[in-house]
Design an enzyme around this catalytic site. Structure first.
Site, mmCIF file in Angstrom:
data_model
loop_
_atom_site.group_PDB
_atom_site.id
_atom_site.type_symbol
_atom_site.label_atom_id
_atom_site.label_comp_id
_atom_site.label_asym_id
_atom_site.label_seq_id
_atom_site.Cartn_x
_atom_site.Cartn_y
_atom_site.Cartn_z
ATOM 1 N N GLN A 22 10.467 -0.183 -8.019
ATOM 2 C CA GLN A 22 11.102 -1.489 -8.220
ATOM 3 C C GLN A 22 12.559 -1.378 -8.645
ATOM 4 O O GLN A 22 13.343 -2.301 -8.402
ATOM 5 C CB GLN A 22 10.317 -2.301 -9.260
ATOM 6 C CG GLN A 22 8.990 -2.827 -8.757
ATOM 7 C CD GLN A 22 9.113 -3.815 -7.605
ATOM 8 O OE1 GLN A 22 10.166 -4.398 -7.382
ATOM 9 N NE2 GLN A 22 8.028 -4.009 -6.881
ATOM 10 N N THR B 56 2.894 14.232 10.803
ATOM 11 C CA THR B 56 4.060 13.974 11.636
ATOM 12 C C THR B 56 4.945 12.912 11.009
ATOM 13 O O THR B 56 4.471 11.832 10.631
ATOM 14 C CB THR B 56 3.627 13.518 13.041
ATOM 15 O OG1 THR B 56 2.838 14.540 13.638
ATOM 16 C CG2 THR B 56 4.837 13.226 13.919
ATOM 17 N N SER C 111 10.456 3.533 -2.572
ATOM 18 C CA SER C 111 9.881 2.961 -1.354
ATOM 19 C C SER C 111 10.921 2.119 -0.640
ATOM 20 O O SER C 111 11.833 1.574 -1.274
ATOM 21 C CB SER C 111 8.663 2.100 -1.708
ATOM 22 O OG SER C 111 8.054 1.568 -0.553
ATOM 23 N N ALA C 112 10.774 1.993 0.678
ATOM 24 C CA ALA C 112 11.783 1.306 1.495
ATOM 25 C C ALA C 112 11.616 -0.199 1.535
ATOM 26 O O ALA C 112 12.599 -0.941 1.577
ATOM 27 C CB ALA C 112 11.760 1.857 2.920
ATOM 28 N N CYS D 148 -0.764 -5.680 -5.003
ATOM 29 C CA CYS D 148 -1.867 -4.733 -4.877
ATOM 30 C C CYS D 148 -3.133 -5.258 -5.546
ATOM 31 O O CYS D 148 -4.196 -4.683 -5.409
ATOM 32 C CB CYS D 148 -1.482 -3.393 -5.476
ATOM 33 S SG CYS D 148 -0.108 -2.605 -4.641
ATOM 34 N N ASN E 190 7.046 -3.901 -12.232
ATOM 35 C CA ASN E 190 7.028 -4.749 -11.036
ATOM 36 C C ASN E 190 6.635 -6.185 -11.319
ATOM 37 O O ASN E 190 6.947 -7.078 -10.533
ATOM 38 C CB ASN E 190 6.070 -4.164 -9.993
ATOM 39 C CG ASN E 190 4.700 -3.850 -10.568
ATOM 40 O OD1 ASN E 190 4.574 -3.073 -11.517
ATOM 41 N ND2 ASN E 190 3.665 -4.437 -10.001
ATOM 42 N N THR F 268 3.338 4.491 -3.069
ATOM 43 C CA THR F 268 2.081 4.874 -3.724
ATOM 44 C C THR F 268 1.765 6.336 -3.483
ATOM 45 O O THR F 268 1.379 7.076 -4.400
ATOM 46 C CB THR F 268 0.929 3.982 -3.219
ATOM 47 O OG1 THR F 268 1.135 2.644 -3.673
ATOM 48 C CG2 THR F 268 -0.420 4.484 -3.713
#
Length: 396
Positions: free
Chosen positions: A179, A237, A199-200, A326, A151, A72
């Site tokens: 996706q 970080t 995304s992982a 979501c 998705n 996102t």
């Protein structure tokens, strides 16, 4: 009870090899990559090395990959950063009606800032027409953002053609590939994208880590403030353990046997749908029969409602989704199914089944049994209590 998990488009189980790769960076190797001492340099080297598997997976250069907290965030950085950077050249943004909220709500923010927004319709299968994109582009268009794969229904959008068109017209093109990444081929040169968000946790990696491909030279301005990490493009970080995990998951998803995994999943999904249709009346596939994600089936069951059916399945140990994670907690019809103009009763009875490389044939055979019994129970209950006005009876 052995739970069968068929909600892999929402998230996947962490692969043991990914966890193993992450553990040292959660324990002994805890340096901050922004510091100057030895442990920090070690962490910084790990972050740098982790860009390579992601870059290789999409045909990019390492310095074009920046890590984010989520997919996102990656989409937000692309949409907001590119549009705002182009404000002096124009004010027009093009997207589709079926995008993930990560894009739709970012576009809403731009609209509130005074940008003009075109939200393109889709056909009955959830696909954007390239001709519609061409007609929408004008001299003030500064961004096109169309997802690579949906998705909810799995539709593969014609991103190659859209990207080629955008490149010809000199308009930056972003695609939300969260996706599609690791499930279907992705190459930034073939897609002609200037930005790509991934995304992982959709590919058996950790939650809380995403990445943005930003083509070198793409007009872009910072969205976040607070530090010079990620080449000054994304402050904060770095989550070294998650980044290392993402790199491992990407390597596994794009390994030499990835095509075989996809073919196996496609066969399982096809057989699963055939079994549902054979055993249960009133089963309808939402979205295209072909040109979709191999692992994704969005299916309506006439004479039921998705919420009741999902609860019934959950009580029997089967995890599915009635829409995007979501949007969980909402009983509203999915914006994707609305955009596809499905009849309300069909949209309200739709469930999404999303498989992974861990899904087995025996699990799916069991799920067919559970769904058959649950659908029969719900239909009987609705008949005896009097179905809602206007709700069609399941076909005989």
């Amino acid at each position: 009870m052995n739970r069968v998990y068929l909600d892999n488009n929402a998230t996947t189980r962490l692969d043991p090899a990914v966890l193993e790769a992450m553990l040292p960076w959660l324990t002994d190797r805890f340096g901050n990559p922004s510091s100057i001492h030895g442990p920090a340099r070690e962490a910084r080297a790990a972050v740098h090395a982790a860009r390579r598997p992601l870059a290789d997976a999409i045909g990019a250069d390492q310095d074009e990959i920046l890590f984010t907290a989520t997919g996102t965030e990656a989409a937000n950085l692309a949409v907001l950063g590119i549009a705002r950077a182009g404000r002096e050249r124009g004010d027009h943004v093009i997207t589709s009606a079926v995008e993930h909220p990560a894009v739709l709500e970012a576009v809403d923010l731009l609209e509130a800032e005074g940008f003009r927004v075109t939200r393109l319709p889709v056909d009955a299968h959830g696909a954007v027409a390239v001709d519609d994109v061409e007609r929408a582009i004008d001299d003030a268009t500064i961004l096109v953002s169309i997802m690579a794969a949906n998705n909810e229904v799995g539709t593969l959008q014609p991103v190659e053609a859209i990207g080629e068109l955008a490149r010809e017209r000199g308009v930056p093109f972003h695609s939300d590939a969260v996706q599609r990444f690791g499930k279907a081929p992705l190459d930034v040169a073939t897609l002609h994208v200037d930005a790509l968000s991934v995304s992982a946790h959709k590919i058996h990696g950790p939650k809380g880590i995403g990445a943005l491909y930003l083509r070198r030279g793409t007009p872009w301005t910072r969205v976040l403030a607070g530090g010079e990490q990620e080449g000054g493009r994304r402050p904060g970080t770095e989550n070294v353990a998650a980044i290392v995990g993402f790199a491992t998951a990407a390597s596994l998803a794009c390994a030499s046997d990835a095509v075989l995994h996809r073919e196996r999943i496609e066969g399982l999904a096809s057989d699963f749908l055939a079994a549902l249709r054979d055993r249960i009346d009133g089963v309808e596939l939402n979205g295209p029969a072909t040109n979709r994600l191999a692992n994704t089936l969005n299916v309506s069951f006439a004479g039921t409602d998705a919420e009741s059916l999902a609860i019934n399945l959950d009580l029997e140990g089967v995890s599915v989704s009635s829409g995007s994670a979501c949007s969980s907690g909402s009983v509203e019809i999915s914006h994707v199914l609305r955009a596809m103009r499905l009849e309300e009763s069909r949209a309200r009875s739709a469930l999404r089944f999303s498989l992974s490389r861990e899904t087995t044939r025996d699990e799916l055979l069991h799920v067919v049994d559970v769904i058959e019994a649950s659908v029969a129970r719900i239909r009987t209950s609705r008949t005896s209590s009097g179905a809602e006005a206007g709700t069609p009876k399941p076909p005989k």
